[in-house]
Design a protein around this motif. Structure first.
Motif, PDB file in Angstrom:
ATOM      1  N   MET A  50       1.156  -1.434  -0.380  1.00  0.00           N
ATOM      2  CA  MET A  50       0.119   0.070   0.107  1.00  0.00           C
ATOM      3  C   MET A  50       0.782   1.308   0.097  1.00  0.00           C
ATOM      4  O   MET A  50       2.192   1.515   1.089  1.00  0.00           O
ATOM      5  CB  MET A  50      -0.973  -0.062   1.007  1.00  0.00           C
ATOM      6  N   ILE A  51       0.649   1.861  -0.946  1.00  0.00           N
ATOM      7  CA  ILE A  51       1.309   3.509  -0.974  1.00  0.00           C
ATOM      8  C   ILE A  51       0.713   4.405  -0.671  1.00  0.00           C
ATOM      9  O   ILE A  51      -0.158   4.899  -1.335  1.00  0.00           O
ATOM     10  CB  ILE A  51       2.167   3.647  -2.475  1.00  0.00           C
ATOM     11  N   LEU A  52       1.582   5.369   0.037  1.00  0.00           N
ATOM     12  CA  LEU A  52       0.296   6.498   0.445  1.00  0.00           C
ATOM     13  C   LEU A  52       1.102   7.503   0.064  1.00  0.00           C
ATOM     14  O   LEU A  52       1.872   7.693   0.051  1.00  0.00           O
ATOM     15  CB  LEU A  52       0.048   5.877   1.925  1.00  0.00           C
ATOM     16  N   ILE A  53      -0.150   8.736   0.103  1.00  0.00           N
ATOM     17  CA  ILE A  53       0.176   9.827  -1.135  1.00  0.00           C
ATOM     18  C   ILE A  53      -0.416  10.995  -0.303  1.00  0.00           C
ATOM     19  O   ILE A  53      -1.611  10.570  -0.559  1.00  0.00           O
ATOM     20  CB  ILE A  53       0.043   9.627  -2.787  1.00  0.00           C
ATOM     21  N   ASP A  54       0.282  12.161  -0.127  1.00  0.00           N
ATOM     22  CA  ASP A  54      -0.022  13.338   0.786  1.00  0.00           C
ATOM     23  C   ASP A  54      -0.747  13.628  -0.346  1.00  0.00           C
ATOM     24  O   ASP A  54      -0.775  14.548  -0.667  1.00  0.00           O
ATOM     25  CB  ASP A  54       0.575  14.396   1.582  1.00  0.00           C
ATOM     26  N   THR A  55      -2.501  13.862   0.334  1.00  0.00           N
ATOM     27  CA  THR A  55      -3.366  14.999  -0.634  1.00  0.00           C
ATOM     28  C   THR A  55      -3.146  15.943  -0.429  1.00  0.00           C
ATOM     29  O   THR A  55      -3.351  17.406  -1.431  1.00  0.00           O
ATOM     30  CB  THR A  55      -4.099  13.958  -0.388  1.00  0.00           C
ATOM     31  N   MET A  56      -2.884  16.594   0.781  1.00  0.00           N
ATOM     32  CA  MET A  56      -2.623  17.879   1.109  1.00  0.00           C
ATOM     33  C   MET A  56      -1.768  18.509   0.305  1.00  0.00           C
ATOM     34  O   MET A  56      -2.425  19.573  -0.122  1.00  0.00           O
ATOM     35  CB  MET A  56      -2.478  18.024   2.898  1.00  0.00           C
ATOM     36  N   LYS A  57      -0.894  18.007   0.463  1.00  0.00           N
ATOM     37  CA  LYS A  57       0.957  18.330  -0.572  1.00  0.00           C
ATOM     38  C   LYS A  57       0.326  18.711  -1.824  1.00  0.00           C
ATOM     39  O   LYS A  57       0.892  19.578  -3.119  1.00  0.00           O
ATOM     40  CB  LYS A  57       2.153  17.508  -0.328  1.00  0.00           C
ATOM     41  N   LEU A  58      -0.330  17.820  -2.490  1.00  0.00           N
ATOM     42  CA  LEU A  58      -1.036  17.954  -3.781  1.00  0.00           C
ATOM     43  C   LEU A  58      -1.372  19.236  -4.288  1.00  0.00           C
ATOM     44  O   LEU A  58      -1.616  19.975  -4.967  1.00  0.00           O
ATOM     45  CB  LEU A  58      -1.788  16.593  -3.996  1.00  0.00           C
ATOM     46  N   PHE A  72      -4.457   7.472  -1.610  1.00  0.00           N
ATOM     47  CA  PHE A  72      -4.540   8.949  -1.541  1.00  0.00           C
ATOM     48  C   PHE A  72      -4.857   9.405   0.525  1.00  0.00           C
ATOM     49  O   PHE A  72      -6.472   9.529   0.715  1.00  0.00           O
ATOM     50  CB  PHE A  72      -5.031   9.562  -2.409  1.00  0.00           C
ATOM     51  N   SER A  73      -4.097   9.424   1.107  1.00  0.00           N
ATOM     52  CA  SER A  73      -4.002   9.937   2.432  1.00  0.00           C
ATOM     53  C   SER A  73      -4.811  10.972   2.378  1.00  0.00           C
ATOM     54  O   SER A  73      -4.237  12.128   2.086  1.00  0.00           O
ATOM     55  CB  SER A  73      -2.667   9.574   3.001  1.00  0.00           C
ATOM     56  N   LYS A  74      -5.315  11.286   3.610  1.00  0.00           N
ATOM     57  CA  LYS A  74      -5.994  13.256   4.480  1.00  0.00           C
ATOM     58  C   LYS A  74      -6.187  13.527   3.321  1.00  0.00           C
ATOM     59  O   LYS A  74      -6.723  14.545   3.030  1.00  0.00           O
ATOM     60  CB  LYS A  74      -4.610  13.891   4.206  1.00  0.00           C
ATOM     61  N   ALA A  75      -7.072  12.008   2.740  1.00  0.00           N
ATOM     62  CA  ALA A  75      -8.132  13.352   1.505  1.00  0.00           C
ATOM     63  C   ALA A  75      -9.983  13.950   2.089  1.00  0.00           C
ATOM     64  O   ALA A  75     -10.511  13.902   1.385  1.00  0.00           O
ATOM     65  CB  ALA A  75      -8.257  11.834   0.432  1.00  0.00           C
ATOM     66  N   ASP A  76     -10.286  13.518   3.173  1.00  0.00           N
ATOM     67  CA  ASP A  76     -11.527  14.413   3.710  1.00  0.00           C
ATOM     68  C   ASP A  76     -11.339  15.471   3.926  1.00  0.00           C
ATOM     69  O   ASP A  76     -12.327  16.451   4.179  1.00  0.00           O
ATOM     70  CB  ASP A  76     -10.931  13.772   5.291  1.00  0.00           C
ATOM     71  N   GLN A  77     -10.891  15.958   3.123  1.00  0.00           N
ATOM     72  CA  GLN A  77     -10.863  17.792   3.136  1.00  0.00           C
ATOM     73  C   GLN A  77     -11.793  18.557   1.663  1.00  0.00           C
ATOM     74  O   GLN A  77     -12.096  18.983   1.644  1.00  0.00           O
ATOM     75  CB  GLN A  77      -9.407  18.578   2.723  1.00  0.00           C
ATOM     76  N   ARG A  78     -11.754  17.213   0.856  1.00  0.00           N
ATOM     77  CA  ARG A  78     -13.010  17.539  -0.455  1.00  0.00           C
ATOM     78  C   ARG A  78     -13.284  15.912  -0.676  1.00  0.00           C
ATOM     79  O   ARG A  78     -12.333  14.999  -0.612  1.00  0.00           O
ATOM     80  CB  ARG A  78     -11.909  17.906  -1.576  1.00  0.00           C
ATOM     81  N   GLU A  79     -13.929  16.161  -1.630  1.00  0.00           N
ATOM     82  CA  GLU A  79     -15.052  15.115  -2.384  1.00  0.00           C
ATOM     83  C   GLU A  79     -13.992  14.044  -2.984  1.00  0.00           C
ATOM     84  O   GLU A  79     -14.604  12.876  -3.550  1.00  0.00           O
ATOM     85  CB  GLU A  79     -16.410  15.115  -2.210  1.00  0.00           C
TER      86      GLU A  79
END
Length: 302
Positions: free
Chosen positions: A176-184, A222-229
Motif C-alpha cells: 500500500m503506497i500512501l500519497i499526501d493529498t494535502m501536499k498535492l 491518497f491519504s488525508k483526502a477528507d478535505q474534499r470529495e
C-alpha cells in the motif's frame, strides 16, 4: 535446602548458541535468545512465531513519503479491524503487535497525531496478525511494519543503506503506497516524484515476468483526502489529473493496481506548540476509506 539437584553444565548451555535461528525477514542467522536480528534489526519474535506455524505469514508493506500518514493509517486500520464483530477481523499475535494501535489511538484521543516514526529500524513498530476474511476458509497470517518515510527515502536514493527495507520489500506479497493529498493541493509535485521513485525501486527489486512486482498487487492510497470529495468520488481520475506521472507509471509497469482515497481526521486545525512551532492537530476522528484498500489487497493474496 535439598541435597540433590540438577544443574545444566555451562558447556551444554553454550552448545545451544551453535544452532543459528534465521531471521524471518533477511534470513541471516542469529542466536536463539536474540531479541532483534543483528543484521536487519527486525524482531526475532517474528521468526519464532513463524516457526511455530504450519504456513509462514505473508508480508504487506505500507510505504510512502515522510509525513504521508502511514502510522495513522496502519494504527487506525488495525484498531478498526480488531474491534469488528463481523466481516473482516484482525487478531494481533504477540504483545509487540499491539503497540502501533495503542500509540495511534492514544495520540488521537489527546487530539494529536503520533510522532514521526524514528529512522532507526530497532525502534519501529511491527505487527504480526491473523486476518479472518468471510470468503476465505483459512485465516491469513500477515506481518506489517511501520517503516519510517525518511528511511525509505534514503534506501530508494542509496540502495542497501537499510537492509531491512530491501529484504522486506523483496518478500512482500503486496504493498500500500500512501500519497499526501494535502501536499498535492498545495501544488507541490514532491509526492508524485517520490512515489514514482518507490515504484521504480520495487521494479528493480524483482523484475521476474512471473513473480516480480509487475504482477503483485499495488494499492495507491491518497491519504488525508477528507478535505474534499473529489478523491473519494473517483480516485483514478483524481490520480490522472493531479499525479499524471504516477498514473502513467502504474499503467505501464504494474498490471494489478488500484487507486483509493482515505482520511482519518474529519477536520484539522493548526496549534502552536512550544519547541515544535505550528503543528496540525485533529479536531475529530472520522475514519473513511481505511478498510477498502486493505480488503482489496487481501483479496489478491494467494
Amino acid at each position: 535446602m535439598t541435597r540433590e539437584g540438577t544443574l545444566p553444565m555451562d558447556s551444554y548451555r553454550l552448545a545451544s548458541y551453535a544452532v543459528q535461528v534465521p531471521c524471518y525477514v533477511c534470513d541471516e542467522g542469529n542466536t536463539y535468545d536474540a531479541e532483534l536480528c543483528r543484521h536487519c534489526f527486525a524482531p526475532m519474535a517474528l521468526a519464532h512465531q513463524a516457526n511455530s506455524q504450519k504456513v509462514g505469514p505473508q508480508m504487506i508493506a505500507a510505504i510512502g513519503a515522510s509525513g504521508a500518514g502511514k502510522t495513522v493509517f496502519l494504527g487506525m486500520l488495525i484498531d478498526m479491524l480488531s474491534r469488528q464483530a463481523s466481516g473482516m477481523q484482525m487478531l494481533a499475535r504477540g504483545a509487540f503487535s499491539i503497540s502501533l494501535q495503542q500509540l495511534t489511538i492514544g495520540a488521537l484521543a489527546r487530539s494529536e497525531f503520533p510522532h514521526k516514526t524514528p529512522n532507526e529500524p530497532d525502534r519501529w513498530n511491527w505487527v504480526h496478525c491473523q486476518v479472518r476474511v468471510p470468503k476465505r476458509r483459512n485465516p491469513v497470517e500477515l506481518i506489517m511494519p511501520d517503516m519510517a518515510g525518511e528511511a525509505l527515502f534514503e534506501e530508494v536514493d542509496h540502495p542497501r543503506s537499510y537492509p531491512v527495507i530491501r529484504a522486506f520489500l523483496e518478500k512482500c506479497s503486496g504493498v500500500m503506497i500512501l500519497i499526501d493529498t494535502m501536499k498535492l493541493y498545495d501544488g507541490t509535485q514532491d509526492q508524485d516524484y517520490f512515489t514514482m521513485k518507490l515504484l521504480s525501486y520495487l521494479n528493480e527489486l524483482d523484475d521476474d515476468p512471473r513473480t516480480g512486482w509487475r504482477n503483485r498487487p499495488v494499492a495507491m492510497i491518497f491519504s488525508k483526502a477528507d478535505q474534499r470529495e473529489e478523491p473519494f468520488l473517483d480516485a483514478a481520475s483524481f490520480a490522472q489529473a493531479h499525479t499524471p506521472g504516477l498514473w502513467q507509471h502504474c499503467r505501464e509497469r504494474f498490471k494489478d493496481h488500484a487507486f483509493f482515497a482515505s482520511g482519518v481526521a474529519g477536520a484539522c486545525a493548526v496549534r502552536y506548540q512550544r519547541g515544535d512551532g505550528h503543528v496540525r492537530v485533529p479536531l475529530r476522528v472520522e475514519p473513511r476509506g481505511i478498510i477498502e484498500p486493505f480488503d482489496w489487497l487481501i483479496g489478491r493474496l494467494k
